[in-house]
Design an enzyme around this catalytic site. Structure first.
Site, PDB file in Angstrom:
ATOM      1  N   SER A  45      12.155  10.431  71.853  1.00 10.93           N
ATOM      2  CA  SER A  45      11.657  10.098  70.513  1.00 10.93           C
ATOM      3  C   SER A  45      12.435  10.793  69.405  1.00 10.93           C
ATOM      4  CB  SER A  45      10.181  10.471  70.411  1.00 10.93           C
ATOM      5  OG  SER A  45       9.457   9.764  71.377  1.00 10.93           O
ATOM      6  N   ASN A  48      15.445  16.274  70.215  1.00 12.01           N
ATOM      7  CA  ASN A  48      16.595  17.170  70.012  1.00 12.01           C
ATOM      8  C   ASN A  48      17.067  17.155  68.559  1.00 12.01           C
ATOM      9  OD1 ASN A  48      17.586  18.434  72.716  1.00 12.01           O
ATOM     10  ND2 ASN A  48      16.790  16.397  73.185  1.00 12.01           N
ATOM     11  N   TRP A  49      16.928  16.038  67.916  1.00 13.07           N
ATOM     12  CA  TRP A  49      17.268  15.948  66.489  1.00 13.07           C
ATOM     13  C   TRP A  49      16.318  16.837  65.673  1.00 13.07           C
ATOM     14  CZ3 TRP A  49      16.781  10.792  63.254  1.00 13.07           C
ATOM     15  CH2 TRP A  49      17.449  10.967  62.032  1.00 13.07           C
ATOM     16  N   HIS A  99       6.893  18.123  75.679  1.00 14.94           N
ATOM     17  CA  HIS A  99       6.539  16.703  75.840  1.00 14.94           C
ATOM     18  C   HIS A  99       5.130  16.562  76.437  1.00 14.94           C
ATOM     19  CE1 HIS A  99      10.495  15.286  74.891  1.00 14.94           C
ATOM     20  NE2 HIS A  99      11.063  15.540  76.033  1.00 14.94           N
ATOM     21  N   SER A 218      23.125  18.431  61.396  1.00 17.33           N
ATOM     22  CA  SER A 218      22.160  17.804  62.324  1.00 17.33           C
ATOM     23  C   SER A 218      22.418  16.304  62.433  1.00 17.33           C
ATOM     24  CB  SER A 218      20.723  18.058  61.857  1.00 17.33           C
ATOM     25  OG  SER A 218      20.531  17.479  60.577  1.00 17.33           O
ATOM     26  N   MET A 223      25.917  16.444  66.072  1.00 19.88           N
ATOM     27  CA  MET A 223      25.238  16.853  67.302  1.00 19.88           C
ATOM     28  C   MET A 223      25.987  16.356  68.538  1.00 19.88           C
ATOM     29  SD  MET A 223      21.148  16.617  66.591  1.00 19.88           S
ATOM     30  CE  MET A 223      20.775  17.105  68.276  1.00 19.88           C
ATOM     31  N   ARG A 247      23.086   8.675  72.528  1.00 17.82           N
ATOM     32  CA  ARG A 247      23.616   7.382  72.948  1.00 17.82           C
ATOM     33  C   ARG A 247      24.002   6.553  71.739  1.00 17.82           C
ATOM     34  NH1 ARG A 247      21.228   2.308  73.940  1.00 17.82           N
ATOM     35  NH2 ARG A 247      19.434   3.148  72.795  1.00 17.82           N
TER      36      ARG A 247
HETATM   37  S1  PPS Z   1      14.566  13.997  75.237  1.00 17.66           S
HETATM   38  O1  PPS Z   1      15.504  14.111  76.377  1.00 17.66           O
HETATM   39  O2  PPS Z   1      13.339  13.303  75.648  1.00 17.66           O
HETATM   40  O3  PPS Z   1      14.255  15.273  74.629  1.00 17.66           O
HETATM   41  O4  PPS Z   1      15.328  13.063  74.193  1.00 17.66           O
HETATM   42  P1  PPS Z   1      15.114  13.022  72.621  1.00 17.66           P
HETATM   43  O5  PPS Z   1      15.979  14.027  71.981  1.00 17.66           O
HETATM   44  O6  PPS Z   1      13.638  13.075  72.308  1.00 17.66           O
HETATM   45  O7  PPS Z   1      15.600  11.549  72.259  1.00 17.66           O
HETATM   46  C1  PPS Z   1      16.910  11.095  72.479  1.00 17.66           C
HETATM   47  C2  PPS Z   1      17.155  10.018  71.434  1.00 17.66           C
HETATM   48  O8  PPS Z   1      17.311  10.640  70.141  1.00 17.66           O
HETATM   49  C3  PPS Z   1      18.561  10.261  69.585  1.00 17.66           C
HETATM   50  N1  PPS Z   1      19.122  11.322  68.736  1.00 17.66           N
HETATM   51  C4  PPS Z   1      19.439  11.152  67.448  1.00 17.66           C
HETATM   52  N2  PPS Z   1      19.309  10.086  66.627  1.00 17.66           N
HETATM   53  C5  PPS Z   1      19.759  10.220  65.353  1.00 17.66           C
HETATM   54  N3  PPS Z   1      20.324  11.354  64.876  1.00 17.66           N
HETATM   55  C6  PPS Z   1      20.467  12.445  65.651  1.00 17.66           C
HETATM   56  N4  PPS Z   1      21.014  13.549  65.160  1.00 17.66           N
HETATM   57  C7  PPS Z   1      20.011  12.374  67.001  1.00 17.66           C
HETATM   58  N5  PPS Z   1      19.998  13.231  68.048  1.00 17.66           N
HETATM   59  C8  PPS Z   1      19.454  12.584  69.095  1.00 17.66           C
HETATM   60  C9  PPS Z   1      19.423  10.016  70.814  1.00 17.66           C
HETATM   61  O9  PPS Z   1      20.592   9.302  70.490  1.00 17.66           O
HETATM   62  C10 PPS Z   1      18.455   9.248  71.701  1.00 17.66           C
HETATM   63  O10 PPS Z   1      18.201   7.923  71.218  1.00 17.66           O
HETATM   64  P2  PPS Z   1      19.046   6.634  71.669  1.00 17.66           P
HETATM   65  O11 PPS Z   1      18.296   5.469  71.080  1.00 17.66           O
HETATM   66  O12 PPS Z   1      19.051   6.596  73.158  1.00 17.66           O
HETATM   67  O13 PPS Z   1      20.399   6.789  71.077  1.00 17.66           O
END
Ligand code: PPS
Length: 285
Positions: A45, A48-49, A99, A218, A223, A247
């Site tokens: 969700s 990590n962001w 989580h 960020s 990242m 991804r």
């Molecule tokens: S986890 O493993 O459950 O903790 O993963 P989580 O970090 O919650 O989610 C991974 C998705 O967050 C996207 N992501 C980001 N999006 C925008 N900006 C930033 N900086 C960012 N960092 C992580 C990541 O690309 C995963 O989404 P998808 O749709 O697969 O790209």
């Protein structure tokens, strides 16, 4: 899916890092302190962001910390064995990631004043992101196709349990003063305002150039290039060599993957499960 999992109170967990006696200890014995900051999401969700953003707010935009310490050590996962051990002995205010479902969370939290940020994301995008993530992870049974993962997800037959139950459980706390709900979508569409909202909630005042540095460091690209945040350190051990946690980082990617029938099934399920909640919580609609 559930064949290679550990079950705890009806929820499946990956079989490494989450033995059930450990999850019981987390729930019953872990002490949440008033000054802790809790970062909570369903998997995939944007956790990590959020972690990176909060760490950068803490360091007033200085990237030294995020570029020298792995993200899972800066804000450890309380439910994971290794994260719990890091947190247990840590002095002072802590960032804590989880989580876990609300009912499995450390009980001490419910008597504390610790601040919580709950980040929610369109579950359709969570599903697609999860499908790609679990295919590169070495510690769960992998879905063979999106069709298969779709079935697992809508049935809640996935590690960490049903998105719907997770979201409903935590959102029941939404009126509490120490609880902030954000969405991945608002973070994407207006990152600056969302970071300002987080600063206000945490009582942090940033100068304009500090805020700019939080945004810059960020960003998805920053990242992706930061080895302390992109999980490249765990490749081989936990993830496939060619796997990427970061991804695409966009909203609405589900439209590229769902069939018309899947989209209709999902809409119907969402309506059944979430219709009684205020719909303005779901910004993607
Ligand atoms: S986890 O493993 O459950 O903790 O993963 P989580 O970090 O919650 O989610 C991974 C998705 O967050 C996207 N992501 C980001 N999006 C925008 N900006 C930033 N900086 C960012 N960092 C992580 C990541 O690309 C995963 O989404 P998808 O749709 O697969 O790209």
């Amino acid at each position: 899916m559930t064949g290679e999992c550990v079950w705890f109170e009806g929820i499946p967990f990956p079989s490494m890092e989450f033995p059930s006696e450990h999850l019981r200890e987390v729930q019953e014995d872990f002490i949440i302190k008033d000054e802790d900051v809790l970062l909570l999401t369903y998997p995939q969700s944007g956790m990590n962001w959020l972690m990176e953003t909060v760490c950068l707010i803490h360091s007033k935009g200085d990237p030294k910390w995020i570029q020298s310490v792995p993200i899972w050590e800066r804000s450890p996962w309380v439910e994971a064995f290794s994260g719990y051990n890091l947190l247990k002995d840590k002095e002072g205010p802590r960032f804590i990631t989880s989580h876990l479902f609300v009912q499995l969370f450390p009980r001490s939290f419910f008597k504390s004043k610790a601040k919580v940020i709950y980040l929610i994301r369109n579950p359709r995008d969570v599903l697609v992101s999860g499908y790609f993530f679990w295919r590169i992870a070495k510690f769960v049974k992998r879905p063979q196709s999106l069709e298969q993962y779709f079935e697992w997800f809508v049935e809640g037959n996935v590690v960490f349990g049903s998105w719907f139950d997770h979201a409903r459980g935590w959102m029941s706390m939404r009126d509490k003063e120490n609880f902030l709900i954000l969405s991945y979508e608002e973070m994407k569409w207006d990152t600056r305002s969302t970071v300002e909202k987080i600063c206000q909630f945490l009582g942090k005042k940033l100068e304009p150039e500090e805020l700019n540095s939080v945004l810059k460091n960020s960003s998805f690209q920053a990242m992706k290039e930061n080895s302390m945040s992109n999980y490249s350190l765990l490749k081989g051990q936990y993830f496939e060599e060619n796997g990427q946690l970061l991804r695409k980082g966009v909203t609405g990617d589900w439209r590229n993957y769902f069939t018309v029938a899947q989209a209709e099934t999902f809409d119907k399920l969402f309506q059944e499960k979430m219709a009684d909640l205020p719909q303005d919580l779901f910004l993607w609609k």
